[in-house]
Motif scaffolding. Sequence first.
Motif, PDB file in Angstrom:
ATOM      1  N   VAL A 108       0.882  -0.798  -0.242  1.00  0.00           N
ATOM      2  CA  VAL A 108       0.340  -0.339  -0.258  1.00  0.00           C
ATOM      3  C   VAL A 108       0.800   1.120   0.067  1.00  0.00           C
ATOM      4  O   VAL A 108       1.812   1.065   0.738  1.00  0.00           O
ATOM      5  N   VAL A 109       0.446   2.078  -0.713  1.00  0.00           N
ATOM      6  CA  VAL A 109       1.108   3.316  -0.719  1.00  0.00           C
ATOM      7  C   VAL A 109       0.501   4.880  -1.184  1.00  0.00           C
ATOM      8  O   VAL A 109      -1.119   4.713  -1.863  1.00  0.00           O
ATOM      9  N   THR A 110       0.125   5.773  -0.001  1.00  0.00           N
ATOM     10  CA  THR A 110      -1.049   7.075  -0.132  1.00  0.00           C
ATOM     11  C   THR A 110      -0.040   7.984   0.423  1.00  0.00           C
ATOM     12  O   THR A 110       1.573   8.246   0.695  1.00  0.00           O
ATOM     13  N   ALA A 111      -0.749   8.962  -0.058  1.00  0.00           N
ATOM     14  CA  ALA A 111      -0.143  10.661   0.038  1.00  0.00           C
ATOM     15  C   ALA A 111      -0.849  11.548   0.624  1.00  0.00           C
ATOM     16  O   ALA A 111      -2.418  10.889   0.161  1.00  0.00           O
ATOM     17  N   PRO A 161       5.088  -4.114   0.128  1.00  0.00           N
ATOM     18  CA  PRO A 161       6.046  -2.986   0.249  1.00  0.00           C
ATOM     19  C   PRO A 161       4.701  -1.639   0.689  1.00  0.00           C
ATOM     20  O   PRO A 161       4.130  -1.461  -0.105  1.00  0.00           O
ATOM     21  N   CYS A 162       4.767  -1.320   2.291  1.00  0.00           N
ATOM     22  CA  CYS A 162       4.000  -0.069   2.212  1.00  0.00           C
ATOM     23  C   CYS A 162       4.657   1.349   2.666  1.00  0.00           C
ATOM     24  O   CYS A 162       5.893   1.396   3.381  1.00  0.00           O
ATOM     25  N   SER A 163       4.036   2.434   2.108  1.00  0.00           N
ATOM     26  CA  SER A 163       4.873   4.014   2.209  1.00  0.00           C
ATOM     27  C   SER A 163       3.672   4.736   2.167  1.00  0.00           C
ATOM     28  O   SER A 163       2.459   4.843   1.743  1.00  0.00           O
ATOM     29  N   VAL A 164       4.160   6.209   2.611  1.00  0.00           N
ATOM     30  CA  VAL A 164       3.354   7.314   2.559  1.00  0.00           C
ATOM     31  C   VAL A 164       4.292   8.538   1.966  1.00  0.00           C
ATOM     32  O   VAL A 164       5.339   8.512   1.842  1.00  0.00           O
ATOM     33  N   VAL A 165       3.789   8.883   1.227  1.00  0.00           N
ATOM     34  CA  VAL A 165       4.678  10.668   0.261  1.00  0.00           C
ATOM     35  C   VAL A 165       3.635  11.467   1.061  1.00  0.00           C
ATOM     36  O   VAL A 165       2.739  12.114   1.228  1.00  0.00           O
ATOM     37  N   VAL A 189       1.429  -6.584  -6.607  1.00  0.00           N
ATOM     38  CA  VAL A 189      -0.019  -5.764  -6.004  1.00  0.00           C
ATOM     39  C   VAL A 189       0.340  -4.616  -5.617  1.00  0.00           C
ATOM     40  O   VAL A 189       1.105  -4.929  -4.070  1.00  0.00           O
ATOM     41  N   ILE A 190      -0.126  -3.161  -5.731  1.00  0.00           N
ATOM     42  CA  ILE A 190       0.330  -2.104  -4.910  1.00  0.00           C
ATOM     43  C   ILE A 190      -1.169  -0.895  -4.930  1.00  0.00           C
ATOM     44  O   ILE A 190      -1.764  -1.322  -6.161  1.00  0.00           O
ATOM     45  N   VAL A 191      -1.900  -0.937  -3.596  1.00  0.00           N
ATOM     46  CA  VAL A 191      -2.886  -0.563  -3.929  1.00  0.00           C
ATOM     47  C   VAL A 191      -2.129   1.232  -3.411  1.00  0.00           C
ATOM     48  O   VAL A 191      -1.558   1.212  -2.494  1.00  0.00           O
ATOM     49  N   ALA A 192      -2.963   2.062  -4.371  1.00  0.00           N
ATOM     50  CA  ALA A 192      -2.416   3.406  -4.758  1.00  0.00           C
ATOM     51  C   ALA A 192      -3.514   4.026  -4.117  1.00  0.00           C
ATOM     52  O   ALA A 192      -4.264   4.489  -4.981  1.00  0.00           O
ATOM     53  N   GLY A 193      -2.767   5.422  -3.902  1.00  0.00           N
ATOM     54  CA  GLY A 193      -3.736   6.437  -4.092  1.00  0.00           C
ATOM     55  C   GLY A 193      -4.131   7.483  -3.025  1.00  0.00           C
ATOM     56  O   GLY A 193      -2.368   7.905  -2.744  1.00  0.00           O
TER      57      GLY A 193
END
Length: 416
Positions: A108-111, A161-165, A189-193
């Motif tokens: 997962v990656v979100t901003a 891998p999980c991160s935050v922008v 797979v990455i769930v992003a948004g």
Amino acid sequence: MSEPYPRRAAVTGIGVVAPNGTTVEAFWKSTEEGMSVLDRVTREGCEHLPLRVAGEVRGFEPSAAVEERFLVQTDRFTHFAMAAADLALEDARLGQADTDEAPFSVGVVTAAGSGGGEFGQRELQRLWGKGSRFVGPYQSIAWFYAASTGQVSIRRGFKGPCSVVAADEAGGLDALAHAARAVRRGTDVIVAGSTEAPLAPYSMVCQLGYEELSTVDDPARAYRPFTDGACGFVPAEGGAMLVVEEVASAWERGLPVRAVLAGHAATFTGASRWEASREGLAEAIRGALEEAGCAPEDVDVVFADALGVPEADRAEALAIADALGGRGRRVPVTAPKTGTGRGYCAAPVLDTAAAVLAMEHGLIPPTPNVVDVCHDLDLVTGRARAAELRTALVLSRGLMGSNSALVLRHGAADAS
């Protein structure tokens, strides 16, 4: 031009919780019809504030989308993220059983820019009014800009891998770029948004320090970029989450590749230095095109940042011309966010979702509330324009100086 990546990142699922629709179907219908849902702010405690107009998500019931045990420890912006992530995963035909089989292959990656202002305000009021014993234990995490990444991954059992922008409003595009690069490096797979909820009283007071914010009372005139009447932007809540996965993996699962995240680049030119953003945004466009292996003449549509500040609008129009050459004055440009508001980090992710849908439907959505364009742009207004769309360019700038550009290729166009 750079060589194509052996692994390519595809958008296979879209989940939307936006002011103009809480499903992809409703969002696209409103977007293609050029509907404006901007209206007077109705949130309790905001009546006396000079910020009068915003894009509110109406009819969203968190309890219908999120389990109680997660609701009590999360803010509205995370409720949006969890609901949108569920919708995106469903759209990509990835059920819980599918992801449970290989939890380390999903990340997962979100901003986020505003964080959990509503939750934080409530707990601080308890602290001031009743004392520290009345502050809930989740105050330490619910307001944090990383909360959505953490809660989506915990709730769904994702251990990849999980991160935050944290990169200003342009962070929404940067999060999608991080997702694409993680997929290229080997993650399945990455769930992003990004989703935002900046309309609580405390959050709105914080925004009043932005000179670029519009305080016009009339919803039809409060946010009109690229016109002589441009007077700033209006904020919005909501956002979108996308499922990003490797192209070959999508084909193996029998899924169509909706779009390929083909190229991205980012620059920094300083807070509110809008004249300087011309050079920075143009450089980001060139970098994104180079990474995508595309020429300027390949771009079929531009989804503009559209800040609504005269200096910023002029800089963006010139940046498009600088980066795309003569094509920059002929390529269709649109800014559907003028009908929903500018949702900070979530705004460019919603633009990306709209760009994917535009390519699928062969329609460029119009720019609501804008008719008298005063810049040298082919801005689509009034009604949607039919066009064959193979390559879309999405632009974003942040109030603190970030510039970002993302190149999308239609799935069929990039199938080779």
